[in-house]
Design a protein around this motif. Structure first.
Motif, PDB file in Angstrom:
ATOM      1  N   MET A   1       0.861  -1.199   0.000  1.00 49.58           N
ATOM      2  CA  MET A   1       0.000   0.000   0.000  1.00 49.58           C
ATOM      3  C   MET A   1       0.887   1.236   0.000  1.00 49.58           C
ATOM      4  N   THR A   2       0.783   2.056  -0.995  1.00 46.37           N
ATOM      5  CA  THR A   2       1.617   3.241  -1.090  1.00 46.37           C
ATOM      6  C   THR A   2       1.179   4.292  -0.082  1.00 46.37           C
ATOM      7  N   VAL A   3       2.152   4.923   0.572  1.00 47.28           N
ATOM      8  CA  VAL A   3       1.836   5.981   1.528  1.00 47.28           C
ATOM      9  C   VAL A   3       1.310   7.188   0.775  1.00 47.28           C
ATOM     10  N   THR A   4       0.205   7.736   1.242  1.00 48.25           N
ATOM     11  CA  THR A   4      -0.420   8.871   0.578  1.00 48.25           C
ATOM     12  C   THR A   4       0.513  10.082   0.562  1.00 48.25           C
ATOM     13  N   GLN A   5       0.661  10.703  -0.612  1.00 46.57           N
ATOM     14  CA  GLN A   5       1.470  11.912  -0.718  1.00 46.57           C
ATOM     15  C   GLN A   5       0.712  13.089  -0.105  1.00 46.57           C
ATOM     16  N   THR A   6       1.451  13.940   0.581  1.00 46.47           N
ATOM     17  CA  THR A   6       0.839  15.101   1.214  1.00 46.47           C
ATOM     18  C   THR A   6       1.536  16.364   0.760  1.00 46.47           C
ATOM     19  N   SER A   7       1.013  17.499   1.174  1.00 51.51           N
ATOM     20  CA  SER A   7       1.507  18.784   0.675  1.00 51.51           C
ATOM     21  C   SER A   7       2.555  19.416   1.576  1.00 51.51           C
ATOM     22  N   HIS A   8       3.001  18.683   2.602  1.00 50.58           N
ATOM     23  CA  HIS A   8       4.040  19.178   3.502  1.00 50.58           C
ATOM     24  C   HIS A   8       3.628  20.467   4.199  1.00 50.58           C
ATOM     25  N   THR A   9       2.359  20.548   4.566  1.00 46.78           N
ATOM     26  CA  THR A   9       1.875  21.750   5.246  1.00 46.78           C
ATOM     27  C   THR A   9       2.182  21.733   6.733  1.00 46.78           C
ATOM     28  N   LEU A  10       2.585  20.597   7.277  1.00 44.72           N
ATOM     29  CA  LEU A  10       2.834  20.506   8.717  1.00 44.72           C
ATOM     30  C   LEU A  10       4.237  20.950   9.095  1.00 44.72           C
ATOM     31  N   ALA A  11       5.027  21.374   8.120  1.00 44.78           N
ATOM     32  CA  ALA A  11       6.377  21.842   8.420  1.00 44.78           C
ATOM     33  C   ALA A  11       6.348  23.023   9.380  1.00 44.78           C
TER      34      ALA A  11
ATOM     35  N   LEU B   1      -3.314   7.564   8.186  1.00 43.32           N
ATOM     36  CA  LEU B   1      -4.707   8.012   8.209  1.00 43.32           C
ATOM     37  C   LEU B   1      -5.542   7.200   7.221  1.00 43.32           C
ATOM     38  N   ASP B   2      -4.964   6.934   6.054  1.00 40.61           N
ATOM     39  CA  ASP B   2      -5.684   6.187   5.019  1.00 40.61           C
ATOM     40  C   ASP B   2      -5.736   4.687   5.324  1.00 40.61           C
ATOM     41  N   ARG B   3      -4.664   4.162   5.926  1.00 40.64           N
ATOM     42  CA  ARG B   3      -4.601   2.723   6.195  1.00 40.64           C
ATOM     43  C   ARG B   3      -3.997   2.499   7.581  1.00 40.64           C
TER      44      ARG B   3
END
Length: 327
Positions: free
Chosen positions: A1-11, A27-29
């Motif tokens: 299961m590929t890890v969902t790509q995110t927008s790096h907003t938590l930096a 969160l997804d899996r």
């Protein structure tokens, strides 16, 4: 299961890019093992373990007591809410420290040398940095006199977008010659869509930027003013005079009207009121000189005018062009 790509907003909360990516995947899996997260992430096993440790330390992930250990994302509203409150507390402490530092600065400079009320900044990079700092530090209002020459073709900058999106009021007077710079009218249109209030006037005496009526930037030199050097003016009678100069010019300037993305008669009327000739009008509106002339003739018929000057006056009387100087 590929890890969902995110927008790096938590930096902004101090969370690394890989850690945010892993959190999104959980969160997804939920319930993945470290090995499963590693296979889906494309990162090394060591990097994933470090990311999971980072997430656990920040309260974003919990682990099971079973073997192999499985990881579960904590509810974002809970985990991120705590981190946001912590960051808000940190920012409050920084704001308090800023006020204390400013008081010390004012005490040290306010009673000695009048030259401390101004700061000379030289060099194009240093000038750009100081202008950006002033825009990003503004809390209430930015006042600008905008006139050529420019260091480069004017584009909407990140700092301009930021202060407008923060609700900082921006009032800008453009010199008529600025409207003849290719692409400038479109740039002004984008800024106005973000909330900038724009007016135009012929013969502005200088470039100028005032932030919160506490600091002002005035150019040095005459060949490339505001590009190679500036003077930063702090609170003083000189700054008060610059504020008064801006307000006087603002009252006498012509408000800009219309949408630049879809040029209409308001655009043409605004540029006519600014005194642009046919060739400059054509460049700014993105049409041919002949098209400009046809549109002017149509406007003259519409408002019942015998000349271009009467077009502007009649348009103002009928409400097609807002020439009110209240503001």
């Amino acid at each position: 299961m590929t890890v969902t790509q995110t927008s790096h907003t938590l930096a902004v909360l101090g969370i690394g890019d890989l850690a945010e990516q892993v959190y999104g995947g959980l969160l997804d899996r939920p319930g993945q093992s470290a090995a499963e997260v590693t296979r889906g992430s494309g990162a090394s096993q060591a990097a994933v373990k470090e990311a999971l440790r980072e997430l656990e330390d920040r309260g974003l992930v919990t682990r099971s007591a079973s073997r192999p250990v499985r990881y579960f994302a904590t509810a974002p509203e809970l985990a991120l809410g705590i981190l946001l409150r912590q960051r808000a507390d940190e920012l409050d402490r920084v704001r308090a420290a800023t006020a204390a530092y400013q008081a010390r600065f004012a005490h040290a400079t306010g009673s000695t040398d009048p030259l401390d009320l101004v700061e000379v900044v030289v060099g194009q990079d240093a000038v750009l940095q100081r202008v950006t700092q002033l825009q990003r530090a503004a809390q209430d209002e930015i006042l600008v006199l905008d006139t050529p020459p420019y260091a480069a073709s004017h584009q909407v900058t990140a700092a301009e977008v930021e202060h407008l999106e923060r609700g900082v009021r921006a009032r800008v007077i453009y010199d008529r010659s600025a409207l003849e710079v290719p692409g400038q009218l479109a740039t002004i249109g984008r800024l106005r869509e973000l909330g900038e209030e724009a007016r135009v006037r012929d013969g502005l005496p200088t470039k100028l930027m005032i932030a919160d009526r506490r600091h002002a930037i005035v150019p040095l030199g005459f060949t490339r003013p505001g590009i190679d050097g500036i003077v930063l003016v702090n609170a003083s009678p000189l700054l008060d005079a610059l504020c008064a100069l801006f307000e006087s010019l603002w009252q006498a300037a012509t408000p800009m009207a219309g949408s630049v993305d879809a040029p209409d008669d308001s655009d043409l009327l605004t540029l006519l009121a600014a005194g642009l000739k046919d060739d400059a009008l054509a460049r700014q509106l993105g049409v041919s000189r002949r098209t400009v002339q046809r549109r002017i003739q149509r406007l003259m018929r519409t408002v019942g005018a015998d000349s271009r000057a009467q077009v502007v006056l009649q348009a103002a009387r009928t409400g097609l062009l807002p020439l009110s100087t209240s503001g």
